[in-house]
Design a protein around this motif. Structure first.
Motif, PDB file in Angstrom:
ATOM      1  N   MET A   1       0.850  -1.186   0.000  1.00  0.00           N
ATOM      2  CA  MET A   1       0.000   0.000   0.000  1.00  0.00           C
ATOM      3  C   MET A   1       0.894   1.249   0.000  1.00  0.00           C
ATOM      4  SD  MET A   1      -3.352   0.599   0.280  1.00  0.00           S
ATOM      5  CE  MET A   1      -3.918  -0.929   0.996  1.00  0.00           C
ATOM      6  N   TYR A   2       0.467   2.280  -0.732  1.00  0.00           N
ATOM      7  CA  TYR A   2       1.207   3.541  -0.808  1.00  0.00           C
ATOM      8  C   TYR A   2       0.257   4.710  -0.602  1.00  0.00           C
ATOM      9  CZ  TYR A   2       4.987   0.747  -2.629  1.00  0.00           C
ATOM     10  OH  TYR A   2       5.962  -0.192  -2.752  1.00  0.00           O
ATOM     11  N   LYS A   3       0.812   5.813  -0.074  1.00  0.00           N
ATOM     12  CA  LYS A   3       0.049   7.063   0.014  1.00  0.00           C
ATOM     13  C   LYS A   3       0.037   7.683  -1.377  1.00  0.00           C
ATOM     14  CE  LYS A   3       2.709   8.656   3.355  1.00  0.00           C
ATOM     15  NZ  LYS A   3       3.343   9.528   4.336  1.00  0.00           N
TER      16      LYS A   3
ATOM     17  N   SER B   1      -3.309  13.380  -3.092  1.00  0.00           N
ATOM     18  CA  SER B   1      -4.595  13.204  -2.408  1.00  0.00           C
ATOM     19  C   SER B   1      -4.373  12.791  -0.951  1.00  0.00           C
ATOM     20  CB  SER B   1      -5.434  12.131  -3.110  1.00  0.00           C
ATOM     21  OG  SER B   1      -5.623  12.448  -4.465  1.00  0.00           O
ATOM     22  N   PRO B   2      -4.210  13.766  -0.064  1.00  0.00           N
ATOM     23  CA  PRO B   2      -3.967  13.437   1.342  1.00  0.00           C
ATOM     24  C   PRO B   2      -5.055  12.523   1.906  1.00  0.00           C
ATOM     25  CG  PRO B   2      -3.728  15.785   0.957  1.00  0.00           C
ATOM     26  CD  PRO B   2      -4.277  15.192  -0.306  1.00  0.00           C
ATOM     27  N   GLY B   3      -4.635  11.504   2.639  1.00  0.00           N
ATOM     28  CA  GLY B   3      -5.583  10.578   3.254  1.00  0.00           C
ATOM     29  C   GLY B   3      -6.041   9.467   2.329  1.00  0.00           C
ATOM     30  N   GLU B   4      -5.566   9.455   1.087  1.00  0.00           N
ATOM     31  CA  GLU B   4      -5.937   8.386   0.148  1.00  0.00           C
ATOM     32  C   GLU B   4      -4.762   7.436  -0.023  1.00  0.00           C
ATOM     33  OE1 GLU B   4      -8.163   8.853  -3.427  1.00  0.00           O
ATOM     34  OE2 GLU B   4      -8.817  10.851  -2.852  1.00  0.00           O
ATOM     35  N   TYR B   5      -5.106   6.157  -0.123  1.00  0.00           N
ATOM     36  CA  TYR B   5      -4.085   5.122  -0.248  1.00  0.00           C
ATOM     37  C   TYR B   5      -4.367   4.256  -1.468  1.00  0.00           C
ATOM     38  CZ  TYR B   5      -2.957   6.681   4.393  1.00  0.00           C
ATOM     39  OH  TYR B   5      -2.601   7.473   5.458  1.00  0.00           O
TER      40      TYR B   5
ATOM     41  N   TYR C   1      -5.755  -0.376  -7.009  1.00  0.00           N
ATOM     42  CA  TYR C   1      -7.003   0.292  -6.636  1.00  0.00           C
ATOM     43  C   TYR C   1      -6.813   1.128  -5.372  1.00  0.00           C
ATOM     44  CZ  TYR C   1      -7.164  -3.695  -3.483  1.00  0.00           C
ATOM     45  OH  TYR C   1      -6.839  -4.624  -2.538  1.00  0.00           O
ATOM     46  N   ARG C   2      -7.680   2.116  -5.237  1.00  0.00           N
ATOM     47  CA  ARG C   2      -7.667   2.984  -4.057  1.00  0.00           C
ATOM     48  C   ARG C   2      -8.354   2.281  -2.904  1.00  0.00           C
ATOM     49  NH1 ARG C   2      -7.129   8.870  -5.780  1.00  0.00           N
ATOM     50  NH2 ARG C   2      -6.754   8.662  -8.004  1.00  0.00           N
ATOM     51  N   LEU C   3      -7.814   2.469  -1.730  1.00  0.00           N
ATOM     52  CA  LEU C   3      -8.397   1.887  -0.527  1.00  0.00           C
ATOM     53  C   LEU C   3      -9.719   2.596  -0.223  1.00  0.00           C
ATOM     54  CD1 LEU C   3      -7.422  -0.283   1.423  1.00  0.00           C
ATOM     55  CD2 LEU C   3      -6.671   1.526   2.936  1.00  0.00           C
ATOM     56  N   GLY C   4     -10.730   1.822   0.095  1.00  0.00           N
ATOM     57  CA  GLY C   4     -12.015   2.406   0.458  1.00  0.00           C
ATOM     58  C   GLY C   4     -12.864   2.812  -0.731  1.00  0.00           C
ATOM     59  N   GLY C   5     -12.366   2.575  -1.927  1.00  0.00           N
ATOM     60  CA  GLY C   5     -13.126   2.942  -3.120  1.00  0.00           C
ATOM     61  C   GLY C   5     -13.977   1.781  -3.596  1.00  0.00           C
ATOM     62  N   ASP C   6     -14.398   1.857  -4.828  1.00  0.00           N
ATOM     63  CA  ASP C   6     -15.220   0.803  -5.426  1.00  0.00           C
ATOM     64  C   ASP C   6     -14.383  -0.362  -5.919  1.00  0.00           C
ATOM     65  OD1 ASP C   6     -17.444   2.364  -4.977  1.00  0.00           O
ATOM     66  OD2 ASP C   6     -17.389   3.267  -6.982  1.00  0.00           O
TER      67      ASP C   6
ATOM     68  N   LEU D   1       3.222   8.139  -5.915  1.00  0.00           N
ATOM     69  CA  LEU D   1       3.100   7.189  -4.820  1.00  0.00           C
ATOM     70  C   LEU D   1       4.223   7.398  -3.811  1.00  0.00           C
ATOM     71  CD1 LEU D   1       2.227   3.942  -6.790  1.00  0.00           C
ATOM     72  CD2 LEU D   1       0.663   5.578  -5.726  1.00  0.00           C
ATOM     73  N   ALA D   2       3.862   7.395  -2.544  1.00  0.00           N
ATOM     74  CA  ALA D   2       4.846   7.553  -1.467  1.00  0.00           C
ATOM     75  C   ALA D   2       4.703   6.408  -0.489  1.00  0.00           C
ATOM     76  CB  ALA D   2       4.630   8.887  -0.757  1.00  0.00           C
ATOM     77  N   PRO D   3       5.817   5.879   0.008  1.00  0.00           N
ATOM     78  CA  PRO D   3       5.718   4.780   0.975  1.00  0.00           C
ATOM     79  C   PRO D   3       5.025   5.225   2.243  1.00  0.00           C
ATOM     80  CG  PRO D   3       8.001   5.527   0.740  1.00  0.00           C
ATOM     81  CD  PRO D   3       7.177   6.284  -0.260  1.00  0.00           C
ATOM     82  N   ILE D   4       4.313   4.298   2.858  1.00  0.00           N
ATOM     83  CA  ILE D   4       3.624   4.579   4.123  1.00  0.00           C
ATOM     84  C   ILE D   4       4.607   4.454   5.281  1.00  0.00           C
ATOM     85  CG2 ILE D   4       1.846   3.769   5.721  1.00  0.00           C
ATOM     86  CD1 ILE D   4       0.218   2.935   3.257  1.00  0.00           C
ATOM     87  N   LYS D   5       5.423   3.424   5.217  1.00  0.00           N
ATOM     88  CA  LYS D   5       6.364   3.146   6.297  1.00  0.00           C
ATOM     89  C   LYS D   5       7.494   4.172   6.298  1.00  0.00           C
ATOM     90  CE  LYS D   5       5.499  -1.762   5.793  1.00  0.00           C
ATOM     91  NZ  LYS D   5       5.492  -2.372   4.484  1.00  0.00           N
ATOM     92  N   ALA D   6       7.834   4.647   7.500  1.00  0.00           N
ATOM     93  CA  ALA D   6       8.949   5.598   7.627  1.00  0.00           C
ATOM     94  C   ALA D   6      10.255   4.857   7.391  1.00  0.00           C
ATOM     95  CB  ALA D   6       8.936   6.219   9.010  1.00  0.00           C
ATOM     96  N   GLY D   7      11.223   5.577   6.865  1.00  0.00           N
ATOM     97  CA  GLY D   7      12.535   4.990   6.664  1.00  0.00           C
ATOM     98  C   GLY D   7      12.687   4.244   5.363  1.00  0.00           C
ATOM     99  N   LYS D   8      11.701   4.293   4.501  1.00  0.00           N
ATOM    100  CA  LYS D   8      11.814   3.627   3.197  1.00  0.00           C
ATOM    101  C   LYS D   8      12.227   4.605   2.144  1.00  0.00           C
ATOM    102  CE  LYS D   8       9.579  -0.582   2.404  1.00  0.00           C
ATOM    103  NZ  LYS D   8       8.645  -1.280   1.603  1.00  0.00           N
TER     104      LYS D   8
END
Length: 109
Positions: free
Chosen positions: A62-64, A68-72, A86-91, A102-109
């Motif tokens: 998963m990536y940020k 779109s802040p708050g979208e993954y 696909y986007r998280l929480g979408g259709d 795309l930006a990594p979610i985990k810090a240090g990556k």
């Protein structure tokens, strides 16, 4: 003058192209030319995608989404400079995003 393909440009040329496109986008925005602004912004994102090390985008992770802040985004596969998934929480409809947003979610990556 023939435009050079992003894939054949050096990192320095890509960075110059991104700066040139962002400046054109800024001018178009100031003039209120919305469609021209959008074209230059997309071109800059595509040029930036060629600066991304594709090994840093891992299918199944998963990536940020930078724009779109708050979208993954769940990456299922890579094709060229696009991540498909696909986007998280979408259709859950499949779409392709340039890897540059795309930006990594985990810090240090």
């Amino acid at each position: 003058m023939m435009e050079k393909n992003y894939a054949t440009m050096t990192e320095h040329e890509l960075r110059e192209e991104i700066a040139r496109l962002k400046e054109k986008a800024r001018k178009a925005e100031q003039l209120g030319i919305v469609n021209e602004y959008a074209v230059y912004e997309r071109k800059a994102l595509m040029a930036a995608a060629y600066l991304v090390d594709l090994d840093t985008i891992v299918p199944g992770e998963m990536y940020k989404i930078d724009s779109s802040p708050g979208e993954y985004f769940m990456v299922e596969r890579l094709k060229g400079r696009f991540a498909w998934g696909y986007r998280l929480g979408g259709d859950r409809y499949e779409e392709a995003l340039p890897v540059s947003i795309l930006a990594p979610i985990k810090a240090g990556k």
